[in-house]
Design a protein around this motif. Structure first.
Motif, mmCIF file in Angstrom:
data_model
loop_
_atom_site.group_PDB
_atom_site.id
_atom_site.type_symbol
_atom_site.label_atom_id
_atom_site.label_comp_id
_atom_site.label_asym_id
_atom_site.label_seq_id
_atom_site.Cartn_x
_atom_site.Cartn_y
_atom_site.Cartn_z
ATOM 1 N N VAL A 1 1.622 37.095 -30.447
ATOM 2 C CA VAL A 1 2.505 37.232 -29.645
ATOM 3 C C VAL A 1 1.724 37.238 -27.859
ATOM 4 C CG1 VAL A 1 4.221 38.593 -31.076
ATOM 5 C CG2 VAL A 1 2.413 39.911 -29.701
ATOM 6 N N VAL A 2 2.753 36.797 -27.041
ATOM 7 C CA VAL A 2 2.265 36.537 -25.804
ATOM 8 C C VAL A 2 3.380 37.225 -24.799
ATOM 9 C CG1 VAL A 2 1.381 35.001 -23.988
ATOM 10 C CG2 VAL A 2 1.057 34.579 -26.494
ATOM 11 N N GLN A 3 2.941 38.153 -23.886
ATOM 12 C CA GLN A 3 3.641 38.577 -23.070
ATOM 13 C C GLN A 3 3.699 37.678 -21.778
ATOM 14 O OE1 GLN A 3 2.535 42.278 -21.062
ATOM 15 N NE2 GLN A 3 4.400 42.867 -20.425
ATOM 16 N N VAL A 4 4.988 37.206 -21.561
ATOM 17 C CA VAL A 4 5.150 36.292 -20.221
ATOM 18 C C VAL A 4 6.124 36.803 -19.264
ATOM 19 C CG1 VAL A 4 4.696 34.401 -21.899
ATOM 20 C CG2 VAL A 4 7.021 35.192 -21.724
ATOM 21 N N ARG A 5 6.317 36.123 -18.224
ATOM 22 C CA ARG A 5 7.214 36.381 -17.207
ATOM 23 C C ARG A 5 8.068 35.214 -16.833
ATOM 24 N NH1 ARG A 5 4.133 37.498 -13.001
ATOM 25 N NH2 ARG A 5 4.081 39.655 -13.482
ATOM 26 N N ALA A 6 9.347 35.071 -17.042
ATOM 27 C CA ALA A 6 10.259 33.978 -16.723
ATOM 28 C C ALA A 6 10.465 33.593 -15.148
ATOM 29 C CB ALA A 6 11.703 34.280 -17.513
ATOM 30 N N ALA A 7 11.024 32.510 -15.102
ATOM 31 C CA ALA A 7 11.322 32.252 -13.693
ATOM 32 C C ALA A 7 12.303 33.071 -12.787
ATOM 33 C CB ALA A 7 11.698 30.695 -13.800
ATOM 34 N N GLY B 1 8.689 39.654 -21.025
ATOM 35 C CA GLY B 1 9.050 40.044 -22.283
ATOM 36 C C GLY B 1 7.721 39.428 -23.283
ATOM 37 N N TRP B 2 8.255 39.357 -24.488
ATOM 38 C CA TRP B 2 7.176 38.925 -25.508
ATOM 39 C C TRP B 2 7.879 37.589 -26.372
ATOM 40 C CZ3 TRP B 2 2.283 41.087 -25.732
ATOM 41 C CH2 TRP B 2 2.116 42.201 -25.204
ATOM 42 N N VAL B 3 7.025 36.871 -26.549
ATOM 43 C CA VAL B 3 7.228 35.606 -27.423
ATOM 44 C C VAL B 3 6.288 35.456 -28.326
ATOM 45 C CG1 VAL B 3 8.797 34.734 -25.409
ATOM 46 C CG2 VAL B 3 6.370 33.802 -25.569
ATOM 47 N N ASP B 4 6.772 34.403 -29.203
ATOM 48 C CA ASP B 4 5.691 33.973 -30.424
ATOM 49 C C ASP B 4 4.945 33.041 -29.641
ATOM 50 O OD1 ASP B 4 4.430 33.164 -32.577
ATOM 51 O OD2 ASP B 4 6.321 32.521 -33.554
ATOM 52 N N ALA B 5 3.478 33.153 -29.934
ATOM 53 C CA ALA B 5 2.539 32.103 -29.341
ATOM 54 C C ALA B 5 2.732 30.813 -29.985
ATOM 55 C CB ALA B 5 1.117 32.555 -29.902
ATOM 56 N N ASN B 6 3.424 30.536 -31.115
ATOM 57 C CA ASN B 6 3.528 29.353 -31.454
ATOM 58 C C ASN B 6 4.588 28.591 -30.929
ATOM 59 O OD1 ASN B 6 1.499 29.369 -33.428
ATOM 60 N ND2 ASN B 6 2.574 30.649 -34.792
ATOM 61 N N ALA B 7 5.293 29.432 -30.090
ATOM 62 C CA ALA B 7 6.632 28.959 -29.499
ATOM 63 C C ALA B 7 6.512 28.345 -28.105
ATOM 64 C CB ALA B 7 7.692 29.882 -29.333
ATOM 65 N N ILE B 8 5.144 28.509 -27.696
ATOM 66 C CA ILE B 8 4.737 27.903 -26.358
ATOM 67 C C ILE B 8 3.641 26.989 -26.214
ATOM 68 C CG2 ILE B 8 5.811 30.112 -24.979
ATOM 69 C CD1 ILE B 8 2.754 31.008 -24.923
ATOM 70 N N THR B 9 3.661 26.194 -25.229
ATOM 71 C CA THR B 9 2.579 25.259 -25.276
ATOM 72 C C THR B 9 2.278 24.928 -23.722
ATOM 73 O OG1 THR B 9 1.970 22.835 -25.820
ATOM 74 C CG2 THR B 9 4.446 23.327 -25.050
ATOM 75 N N HIS B 10 0.956 24.406 -23.613
ATOM 76 C CA HIS B 10 0.266 24.231 -22.200
ATOM 77 C C HIS B 10 0.853 22.759 -21.772
ATOM 78 C CE1 HIS B 10 -2.197 27.780 -21.902
ATOM 79 N NE2 HIS B 10 -2.452 27.626 -23.090
ATOM 80 N N SER B 11 1.307 22.017 -22.543
ATOM 81 C CA SER B 11 1.614 20.704 -22.061
ATOM 82 C C SER B 11 3.115 20.577 -22.036
ATOM 83 C CB SER B 11 1.330 19.559 -22.966
ATOM 84 O OG SER B 11 1.753 19.798 -24.130
ATOM 85 N N MET B 12 3.773 19.808 -21.122
ATOM 86 C CA MET B 12 4.918 19.589 -20.821
ATOM 87 C C MET B 12 5.917 19.193 -22.094
ATOM 88 S SD MET B 12 7.128 17.773 -17.781
ATOM 89 C CE MET B 12 6.320 18.601 -16.540
#
Length: 222
Positions: A64-70, A75-86
């Motif tokens: 899980v990764v803690q992120v900040r939205a625009a 909050g926290w999201v699944d690491a497999n649900a995000i990517t570094h590429s567009m």
């Protein structure tokens, strides 16, 4: 003993501070993913993130990764649900937008080219007209240069008018064979003398007036 070591290592891993970093990532091609308030999968959902939403990573703990939205929510999201590429869908949208911009620029360039061609044609037409006028003017000048020069008119020579001859005196009739009266002869002689005197003064007057006109109104005594 080994069991206590394994438990200690697990406890250290759980108590160790989470890795902190700030990296730009994107939500993958999944349509929607939940942004949860904590690391657990049953934590309350703060908001729902759509595919392609940009996020700032704050820290990662396991999967899980803690992120900040625009909008600033965290909050926290699944690491497999995000990517570094567009995501591919966003890349396709960006390519389509770029293609539309290129087409608009191409249309604008073609319109500018058409306008320049119209101006060039107008300038060429104007140049052709000016060249024709210059050619006609050169032909006229050449014709005038080769044309024969007409003779110059000379001013008429003013000749001094000669005074008119005095009127002829009436002929004196000779005495007839039968003889004339001396009074008649004397009358004819007087009339002839009077005519001569009148003719003389008339000629002098005409000559003086002619000289006065030639001299600009001045009299010349004779």
């Amino acid at each position: 003993m080994e069991r206590h070591i394994v438990v200690s290592i697990i406890c250290l891993m759980l108590l160790a501070p989470a890795t902190s970093f700030a990296d730009k990532v994107y939500v993958t091609d999944r349509f929607q993913i939940p942004l949860r308030a904590s690391q657990t999968s049953d934590a309350p959902v703060v908001e729902t993130l759509v595919s392609g939403a940009p996020l700032d990573t704050l820290q990662q703990v396991g999967n899980v990764v803690q992120v900040r939205a625009a909008d600033g929510s965290e909050g926290w999201v699944d690491a497999n649900a995000i990517t570094h590429s567009m995501p591919a869908r966003m890349q396709l949208d960006a390519l389509r937008a770029q293609q539309a911009s290129l087409q608009a620029n191409l249309a604008k360039a073609q319109a500018s080219q058409a306008s320049l061609q119209a101006k060039l044609a107008k300038a060429q037409d104007s140049l052709a007209k000016e060249t024709s006028k210059a050619t006609q003017l050169a032909d006229k000048l050449q014709t005038m240069a080769t044309a024969p020069t007409p003779p110059q008119a000379t001013a008429p020579v003013q000749t001094q008018a000669t005074p008119p001859a005095p009127p002829p005196s009436p002929a004196i009739a000779p005495p007839s064979d039968g003889g004339e009266s001396p009074y008649v002869v004397a009358a004819w002689l007087g009339l002839s003398f009077a005519m001569l005197v009148i003719g003389f003064f008339a000629g002098m007057t005409w000559l003086r007036e002619t000289n006065r006109r030639k001299l600009g109104g001045m009299y010349l005594r004779i």
